[in-house]
Design an enzyme around this catalytic site. Structure first.
Site, PDB file in Angstrom:
ATOM      1  NE  ARG A  30      -3.899  -2.225   2.041  1.00 36.57           N
ATOM      2  CZ  ARG A  30      -4.862  -2.440   1.145  1.00 36.57           C
ATOM      3  NH1 ARG A  30      -5.156  -1.506   0.262  1.00 36.57           N
ATOM      4  NH2 ARG A  30      -5.527  -3.579   1.137  1.00 36.57           N
ATOM      5  CG  ASP A  31       1.515   5.505  -2.395  1.00 38.58           C
ATOM      6  OD1 ASP A  31       2.071   5.492  -3.514  1.00 38.58           O
ATOM      7  OD2 ASP A  31       1.697   6.431  -1.571  1.00 38.58           O
ATOM      8  CB  ILE A  32       3.650   5.713   2.618  1.00 40.46           C
ATOM      9  CG1 ILE A  32       3.794   5.835   4.120  1.00 40.46           C
ATOM     10  CG2 ILE A  32       4.255   6.892   1.897  1.00 40.46           C
ATOM     11  CD1 ILE A  32       5.231   5.758   4.600  1.00 40.46           C
ATOM     12  CG  ASN A  87       3.636   8.812 -12.290  1.00 43.05           C
ATOM     13  OD1 ASN A  87       2.763   9.042 -13.115  1.00 43.05           O
ATOM     14  ND2 ASN A  87       3.413   8.832 -10.985  1.00 43.05           N
ATOM     15  CB  VAL A  96      10.436   6.127  -5.893  1.00 46.67           C
ATOM     16  CG1 VAL A  96      11.331   4.987  -5.401  1.00 46.67           C
ATOM     17  CG2 VAL A  96       9.835   6.879  -4.711  1.00 46.67           C
ATOM     18  CG  HIS A 100       6.740   2.993  -8.653  1.00 44.59           C
ATOM     19  ND1 HIS A 100       7.990   3.538  -8.884  1.00 44.59           N
ATOM     20  CD2 HIS A 100       5.896   4.037  -8.499  1.00 44.59           C
ATOM     21  CE1 HIS A 100       7.892   4.860  -8.860  1.00 44.59           C
ATOM     22  NE2 HIS A 100       6.652   5.196  -8.648  1.00 44.59           N
ATOM     23  CG  HIS A 102       1.248   4.801  -8.885  1.00 40.33           C
ATOM     24  ND1 HIS A 102       1.320   5.445  -7.665  1.00 40.33           N
ATOM     25  CD2 HIS A 102       2.371   5.161  -9.552  1.00 40.33           C
ATOM     26  CE1 HIS A 102       2.434   6.170  -7.613  1.00 40.33           C
ATOM     27  NE2 HIS A 102       3.089   6.023  -8.737  1.00 40.33           N
TER      28      HIS A 102
HETATM   29  P1  AMP Z   1       6.049   8.179  -8.150  1.00 37.33           P
HETATM   30  O1  AMP Z   1       5.826   9.648  -7.848  1.00 37.33           O
HETATM   31  O2  AMP Z   1       5.301   7.676  -9.317  1.00 37.33           O
HETATM   32  O3  AMP Z   1       7.520   7.868  -8.175  1.00 37.33           O
HETATM   33  O4  AMP Z   1       5.417   7.407  -6.922  1.00 37.33           O
HETATM   34  C1  AMP Z   1       6.092   7.143  -5.746  1.00 37.33           C
HETATM   35  C2  AMP Z   1       5.069   6.731  -4.725  1.00 37.33           C
HETATM   36  O5  AMP Z   1       5.736   6.065  -3.664  1.00 37.33           O
HETATM   37  C3  AMP Z   1       4.290   7.891  -4.095  1.00 37.33           C
HETATM   38  O6  AMP Z   1       2.904   7.686  -4.332  1.00 37.33           O
HETATM   39  C4  AMP Z   1       4.647   7.790  -2.611  1.00 37.33           C
HETATM   40  O7  AMP Z   1       3.569   8.119  -1.777  1.00 37.33           O
HETATM   41  C5  AMP Z   1       5.052   6.333  -2.474  1.00 37.33           C
HETATM   42  N1  AMP Z   1       5.959   6.005  -1.386  1.00 37.33           N
HETATM   43  C6  AMP Z   1       7.121   6.621  -1.086  1.00 37.33           C
HETATM   44  N2  AMP Z   1       7.722   6.012  -0.049  1.00 37.33           N
HETATM   45  C7  AMP Z   1       6.915   4.988   0.315  1.00 37.33           C
HETATM   46  C8  AMP Z   1       6.981   3.985   1.312  1.00 37.33           C
HETATM   47  N3  AMP Z   1       7.991   3.892   2.187  1.00 37.33           N
HETATM   48  N4  AMP Z   1       5.976   3.074   1.396  1.00 37.33           N
HETATM   49  C9  AMP Z   1       4.940   3.139   0.528  1.00 37.33           C
HETATM   50  N5  AMP Z   1       4.821   4.061  -0.440  1.00 37.33           N
HETATM   51  C10 AMP Z   1       5.792   4.978  -0.544  1.00 37.33           C
END
Ligand code: AMP
Length: 114
Positions: A30-32, A87, A96, A100, A102
């Site tokens: 799950r996204d944080i 993205n 990040v 990944h 979403h």
């Molecule tokens: P992006 O902007 O597409 O790179 O998405 C990165 C996603 O990672 C964002 O939606 C953040 O909320 C999520 N995120 C960052 N760190 C964590 C974490 N430790 N656990 C879960 N989700 C995270």
């Protein structure tokens, strides 16, 4: 290959996450900072930097996409529909540097995205 990101640490089990699915290729958690009632990320265990990483294969992308379908179904958002987003790079809004997908669901999505 990607830098050692927080997602690589989650994939290695060094940082905890709310994991909803995992197999030998990928981990879903799950996204944080959820942007929808259900917001799950699917990442490869391999530290691929993103869609355009030369080491990102069609097989990996296909596996991640099929896991999105499975996870969306198991999360109970499939019947009403959902969105899968990747993205890519700075203009794509990637923050990040670890590939990944979403999965967003539980509400109606707007189009075009911001
Ligand atoms: P992006 O902007 O597409 O790179 O998405 C990165 C996603 O990672 C964002 O939606 C953040 O909320 C999520 N995120 C960052 N760190 C964590 C974490 N430790 N656990 C879960 N989700 C995270």
């Amino acid at each position: 290959m990607a830098e050692d990101t927080i997602f690589a640490k989650i994939a290695r089990g060094e940082i905890s996450a709310d994991i909803v699915y995992e197999d030998e290729v990928c981990v879903a958690f799950r996204d944080i900072n959820p942007q929808a009632p259900t917001h799950i990320l699917v990442i490869p265990r391999d530290p691929l930097s993103g869609l355009t990483d030369p080491a990102t294969t069609p097989e990996t992308l296909g596996h991640l996409a099929s896991v999105c379908v499975r996870v969306a179904h198991e999360a109970g958002i499939a019947d009403d529909g959902y969105r899968v987003v990747v993205n890519a790079g700075r203009n794509g809004g990637q923050s990040v540097a670890h590939l990944h997908f979403h999965i967003l669901g539980g509400r109606a999505m707007a189009w075009p995205p911001g």
